[in-house]
Design an enzyme around this catalytic site. Structure first.
Site, PDB file in Angstrom:
ATOM      1  N   ARG A 100       0.842  -1.182   0.000  1.00  0.00           N
ATOM      2  CA  ARG A 100       0.000   0.000   0.000  1.00  0.00           C
ATOM      3  C   ARG A 100       0.892   1.252   0.000  1.00  0.00           C
ATOM      4  O   ARG A 100       1.980   1.259   0.599  1.00  0.00           O
ATOM      5  CB  ARG A 100      -0.839  -0.043   1.267  1.00  0.00           C
ATOM      6  CG  ARG A 100      -1.829   1.077   1.458  1.00  0.00           C
ATOM      7  CD  ARG A 100      -3.061   0.849   0.683  1.00  0.00           C
ATOM      8  NE  ARG A 100      -4.165   1.697   1.109  1.00  0.00           N
ATOM      9  CZ  ARG A 100      -5.130   2.073   0.286  1.00  0.00           C
ATOM     10  NH1 ARG A 100      -5.140   1.694  -0.982  1.00  0.00           N
ATOM     11  NH2 ARG A 100      -6.129   2.814   0.731  1.00  0.00           N
ATOM     12  N   THR A 378      -9.047   0.893  -9.360  1.00  0.00           N
ATOM     13  CA  THR A 378      -8.739  -0.388  -8.711  1.00  0.00           C
ATOM     14  C   THR A 378      -9.010  -1.569  -9.643  1.00  0.00           C
ATOM     15  O   THR A 378      -9.851  -1.516 -10.526  1.00  0.00           O
ATOM     16  CB  THR A 378      -9.496  -0.552  -7.371  1.00  0.00           C
ATOM     17  OG1 THR A 378      -9.327   0.633  -6.598  1.00  0.00           O
ATOM     18  CG2 THR A 378      -9.008  -1.732  -6.581  1.00  0.00           C
ATOM     19  N   THR A 396      -4.271  -0.694  -7.090  1.00  0.00           N
ATOM     20  CA  THR A 396      -5.050   0.535  -7.322  1.00  0.00           C
ATOM     21  C   THR A 396      -4.176   1.776  -7.450  1.00  0.00           C
ATOM     22  O   THR A 396      -3.067   1.820  -6.902  1.00  0.00           O
ATOM     23  CB  THR A 396      -6.055   0.743  -6.156  1.00  0.00           C
ATOM     24  OG1 THR A 396      -6.938   1.809  -6.469  1.00  0.00           O
ATOM     25  CG2 THR A 396      -5.355   1.038  -4.842  1.00  0.00           C
ATOM     26  N   ASP A 420      -7.873   8.272   0.712  1.00  0.00           N
ATOM     27  CA  ASP A 420      -8.383   7.151   1.513  1.00  0.00           C
ATOM     28  C   ASP A 420      -8.167   7.372   3.010  1.00  0.00           C
ATOM     29  O   ASP A 420      -8.634   6.579   3.831  1.00  0.00           O
ATOM     30  CB  ASP A 420      -7.754   5.821   1.068  1.00  0.00           C
ATOM     31  CG  ASP A 420      -8.547   5.174  -0.063  1.00  0.00           C
ATOM     32  OD1 ASP A 420      -9.702   5.571  -0.280  1.00  0.00           O
ATOM     33  OD2 ASP A 420      -8.015   4.276  -0.741  1.00  0.00           O
ATOM     34  N   GLY A 470     -13.793  -1.389  -6.753  1.00  0.00           N
ATOM     35  CA  GLY A 470     -15.024  -0.613  -6.606  1.00  0.00           C
ATOM     36  C   GLY A 470     -15.167   0.020  -5.236  1.00  0.00           C
ATOM     37  O   GLY A 470     -16.275   0.066  -4.698  1.00  0.00           O
TER      38      GLY A 470
END
Ligand code: GLY
Length: 565
Positions: A100, A378, A396, A420, A470
């Site tokens: 990430r 994503t 993503t 995010d 999504g």
């Protein structure tokens, strides 16, 4: 400024049009030796070719992931990041890799707050939206530790697609058309995706990414340091800072993927293994399975009023917990043990009324009027090989084309993953998700994710690899596909194609796909749900093993195709 209800509605309408335009038929794919299910046929072909060359599931997953970064550039890219779950047949265990993105060292808690209010534009577009990319480091380390072929071999299809070009698929064509105005502001995006007259390139036109091909070739030859150190890193930093960002060369040089302990739960006769924080997806999925219990779902029927209400109420509880407790485990203590404990899930189940739903405040402490869930970026891919290995990988750059900032000379499109984070407690992000202190911004912290790569084993053998794209829809939709296979005994193709519902606690709306039974929709409204149709939800890619056969299902909602061998 928070997103207005009108803004949210228009974004939802755009999503619906995109979904309707890109939906194809559900086609089952079967293989004897292995399977790759990605949301683009060229990416699945890249992985299947690697399996055929003798590579294992990790080789194939890394090949597919690099390829999808090239052919689905609206969804993911080497300027982004992701999660990979790997079942290792020889070791009888699953490992989780977290690559990430992380917040730059100069990031601060209130960096998107102006005059006391979070400003969504700052975390969604431009330099400040960009977190330190993890994709290249993550894929390279997965390959090095568990792959069997050289990195250059598995990257070959991606390099070829970038260098020689590929035909724009309907999904990408729609994303380009929807974002053409924004793309005009970035020289690389404009050159690659727009025609000379500035109009958007359309379906079937060939996209060549020569600069990206050169960068991928450098990574294939020199390894991930080619991206994180030296001239490419310098160019990334210069571009981000010119766009108002705070990224430094030190941030790139310091980036490290993390191996994490996967989380798991028993469901029926299966072990369901999923991604731990900073994903919220795995925890939410397992908490939902605990609340649903394993005794009665099948007897309630699929998509019936009773089963659907139970599912919706379950999602309201788990999304309320997601908002309150989840964040980067390096910074906050996510109480997973308690959340997933039978005592907690049984108590939540007891609070669910079979006949009515409640106000948002009955489920969590900080509901807010928020935007709708959205589905643009994503990409998920699932892989199994004949040696018994399985991979579920979600990758993503966040929303379509990420930050809309790209590095011209190296062809890298950069993420907008800073959105995010919870820019302010209670302020919704682009998906309408709210968060608390646990997901506040801090230097070096990973933003919370909904990505839910999941592997299901039975008697120590993987039987399902699944996940999707999504935003928050990933969680509810991965859960439903998993239930379709495990509880309702559907094959993967039917399980993926079946109509779904989605609730994320806030906004207080139960979304359903139009094919969801109308009688059920009416019954849900009678229970007090605000029911709204959403033409298409998350794009789920699943690989199911049935004896010695592999079934691949790429979601028709995004136009992907699985390729078996
Ligand atoms: N960027 C979407 C997610 O990670 O959930």
């Amino acid at each position: 400024m928070r997103m207005s209800a009108d803004g949210a509605l228009w974004r939802l309408v755009a999503l619906l049009v995109l979904a309707v335009c890109s939906r194809g038929a559900a086609v089952a794919e079967w293989g004897h030796h292995g399977m790759v299910a990605a949301d683009h046929k060229l990416a699945s072909q890249a992985g299947a070719a690697i399996l055929e060359e003798g590579g294992n599931a990790v080789d194939a997953a890394v090949a597919t992931a690099f390829a999808v970064c090239v052919v689905n550039p609206a969804s993911c890219g080497i300027g982004g990041g992701g999660f990979m779950l790997i079942y290792l047949a020889q070791e009888h265990r699953t490992v989780a890799l977290d690559y990430r993105e992380v917040a730059p060292a100069a990031a601060s808690r209130d960096m998107f707050v102006r005059s006391g209010q979070a400003v969504p534009e700052l975390s969604r577009r431009g330099g400040l939206a960009i977190a330190v990319p993890g994709e290249v480091a993550g894929l390279a380390v997965a390959q090095k530790v568990y792959g069997t072929l050289p990195l250059a071999v598995v990257m070959e299809p991606a390099i070829r697609y970038a260098r020689d070009g590929f035909a724009i698929a309907p999904h990408l064509a729609k994303e380009i058309a929807d974002n053409a105005e924004m793309m005009r502001g970035d020289p690389l995006l404009a050159r690659v995706f727009l025609r000379r007259d500035g109009s958007p390139r359309g379906k079937g036109e060939i996209v060549v990414q020569a600069e990206l091909a050169r960068t991928l070739q450098r990574i294939a030859k020199e390894g991930p340091d080619a991206f994180y150190k030296g001239d490419i890193a310098t160019a990334i930093v210069e571009r981000v800072r010119a766009a108002g960002g705070i990224l430094t060369e030190q941030d790139l040089a310091n980036y490290k993927p993390e191996w994490r302990q996967p989380i798991s739960a028993r469901y029926l006769d299966y072990d369901v293994v999923s991604m731990p924080p900073p994903s919220s997806g795995g925890g939410a999925l397992l908490e939902a399975l605990g609340i649903l219990g394993d005794d009665n779902l099948r007897s309630l029927g699929r998509a019936t009023p009773t089963a659907s209400h139970l599912l919706a109420e379950t999602m309201k509880h788990v999304f309320a917990d997601r908002a309150k407790y989840y964040g980067d485990p390096g910074f906050v203590d996510v109480p997973l043990q308690r959340l997933l404990s039978p005592a907690n899930t049984a108590a939540l189940r007891k609070r669910i009324s079979s006949t009515r739903t409640f106000e948002a405040s009955a489920y969590g402490s900080s509901p807010s009027a928020a935007a709708n869930p959205d589905d643009h970026g994503t990409s998920h891919l699932s892989v199994m090989d004949s040696r018994g290995n399985a991979v579920a990988c979600t990758t993503t750059i966040n929303t379509a084309f990420g930050s809309m900032v790209a590095v011209a000379d190296s062809g890298i499109m950069l993420n907008n993953e800073m959105d995010d984070f919870a820019a302010q407690p209670g302020a919704p992000n682009v998906y309408g998700l709210v968060g608390a202190d646990a997901n506040a911004i801090a230097p070096g912290k990973r933003p919370l994710s909904s990505m839910t790569p999941t592997i299901v084993t039975r008697d120590g053998r993987p039987v399902l690899a699944v996940g999707g794209s999504g935003g928050p829809l990933i969680i509810s939709n991965t859960l439903q596909v998993l239930l379709n296979v495990l509880a309702y005994h559907m094959d993967a193709t039917k399980a993926v194609a079946a109509p779904r519902l989605h609730h994320q606690w806030t906004p207080s709306v139960l979304f359903v796909e139009p094919a969801f039974p109308k009688a059920t929709q009416k019954a849900l409204a009678r229970n007090g749900h605000i029911v709204r149709e959403m033409p298409s939800m998350a794009a789920i890619q699943a690989v199911r093993r049935d004896g010695d056969l592999f079934e691949g299902a790429a979601d028709p909602r995004k136009g992907g195709e699985a390729v078996g061998w």
